[in-house]
Design an enzyme around this catalytic site. Structure first.
Site, short mmCIF file in Angstrom:
data_model
loop_
_atom_site.label_atom_id
_atom_site.label_comp_id
_atom_site.label_asym_id
_atom_site.label_seq_id
_atom_site.Cartn_x
_atom_site.Cartn_y
_atom_site.Cartn_z
CG HIS A 7 53.65 96.26 56.53
ND1 HIS A 7 53.73 97.45 56.12
CD2 HIS A 7 55.21 96.19 56.90
CE1 HIS A 7 54.69 98.07 56.31
NE2 HIS A 7 55.63 97.33 56.85
CG HIS A 42 57.41 98.57 49.75
ND1 HIS A 42 57.13 99.44 50.66
CD2 HIS A 42 58.33 97.74 50.35
CE1 HIS A 42 57.62 99.01 52.04
NE2 HIS A 42 58.39 97.96 51.53
#
Length: 335
Positions: free
Chosen positions: A117, A40
């Site tokens: 991110h 992930h």
């Protein structure tokens, strides 16, 4: 590492060629009916500590980052980093699904694309595509799924540029979406890469691109809540083709405030024992409650990759996928 939660993060090289070592009885089963380990937010191991906050973040986060960078940036790094192994190390460890969150930096006049991110990475997308290719060339019977997602700040021109780069790098290794992706078929045609692309317009125009792969994201701060979510999704039924069950916990502002000395790493390591039990109970296949890709954070910990790979030993074509409280049924894999 963090005190009593210290767990060694290492590359298990024995998983580097696990697909080529599967028994022949599994070679004609579509990859979306096998168990595949994934990571992930694959690229967070190389987040740029000096990067501006992503343009996709809230105005409040961007304001605080500008006003108090010495305080806010360390907090962002603690809660944005989900992996510590490089892409090559993840592939060598057995990961076969890479979660690429792609972005173009605001006010950047170049065509360079990065991963993101909350903040951007130090490496470009192009560099990582070539790194994946170099690994594949030394592992000719392994198959990798690249999930290109989010596309923060990408214009039509940048999408065309990205797709062009993907085609230039992987060429004949790309598997088009009209192929039933079994290992035997992939090996016979020299295909090693499946690219899912979260932008329908581009998918329609390029047969080398697969539709976006559904990701079961629980958005939970507790292991119990996450497992309940995943079990509920299983009862509703798996998608027909590729899909991901994410065993990653997700922090929120309240959780961060209650755990001022915490991090996503601590949060993840605490959850691993229970999630390990859940993973080992799963079964790949076509049945409603079977799994396919399982993706996690800090994938070098706690035998996660090995546990997912070993789920394929439960397959005995015709496939028997039996769960507690359910009868046994057979399923054929004819295309």
């Amino acid at each position: 590492m963090d005190g009593p939660l210290q767990t060694s993060i290492q590359v298990c090289h024995e998983n580097g060629q696990w697909m080529s070592q599967l028994p022949e009885k599994l070679w004609d089963i579509p990859l979306y009916n096998l168990a595949l380990p994934g990571s992930h937010d694959t690229m967070t191991y190389c987040l740029d500590r000096s990067s501006a906050v992503s343009s996709n973040e809230s105005k409040m986060v961007k304001f605080l980052s500008k006003c108090m960078p010495c305080i806010v940036h360390p907090i962002i790094m603690k809660w944005s980093t989900t992996q510590v192994l490089t892409v090559t190390e993840q592939l060598e460890a057995g990961v076969r699904y890479l979660d690429f969150r792609i972005a173009h930096k605001a006010h950047d006049r170049s065509m360079n694309l990065y991963f993101v991110h909350m903040v951007y990475t130090t490496v470009t997308v192009q560099d990582i595509l070539w790194e994946v290719l170099r690994w594949l060339e030394t592992h000719p019977r392994e198959v990798v799924i690249l999930a290109c997602r989010n596309f923060d700040g990408l214009t039509k021109k940048l999408h065309c540029h990205l797709v062009s780069q993907i085609k230039e790098v992987f060429r004949s290794k790309l598997c088009s979406r009209n192929v039933v992706p079994t290992l035997r078929a992939m090996w016979q045609h020299g295909h090693q890469v499946i690219v899912s692309y979260e932008e329908d317009v581009e998918v329609v125009q390029h047969r080398e691109l697969w539709p976006a792969i559904p990701y079961w994201w629980g958005n939970k701060t507790t292991t119990r809540g996450l497992i309940r979510y995943l079990e509920r999704k299983k009862r509703m039924g798996r998608p027909e083709k590729f899909f991901v069950a994410g065993i990653n916990l997700t922090e929120n502002l309240r959780y961060i405030l209650v755990h001022p000395f915490g991090s996503l790493k601590k949060m993840t390591l605490q959850s691993l024992p229970c999630l390990k039990i859940w993973v080992r109970k799963q079964c790949p296949g076509r049945k409603k409650d079977c799994i396919n890709i399982i993706a996690g954070d800090f994938i070098g910990n706690n035998d996660f990759v090995k546990d997912v790979i070993e789920l394929n030993t439960k397959i005995n074509p015709p496939l028997h996928c039996q769960n507690k409280g359910a009868g046994t049924s057979s399923t054929s894999f004819s295309a």
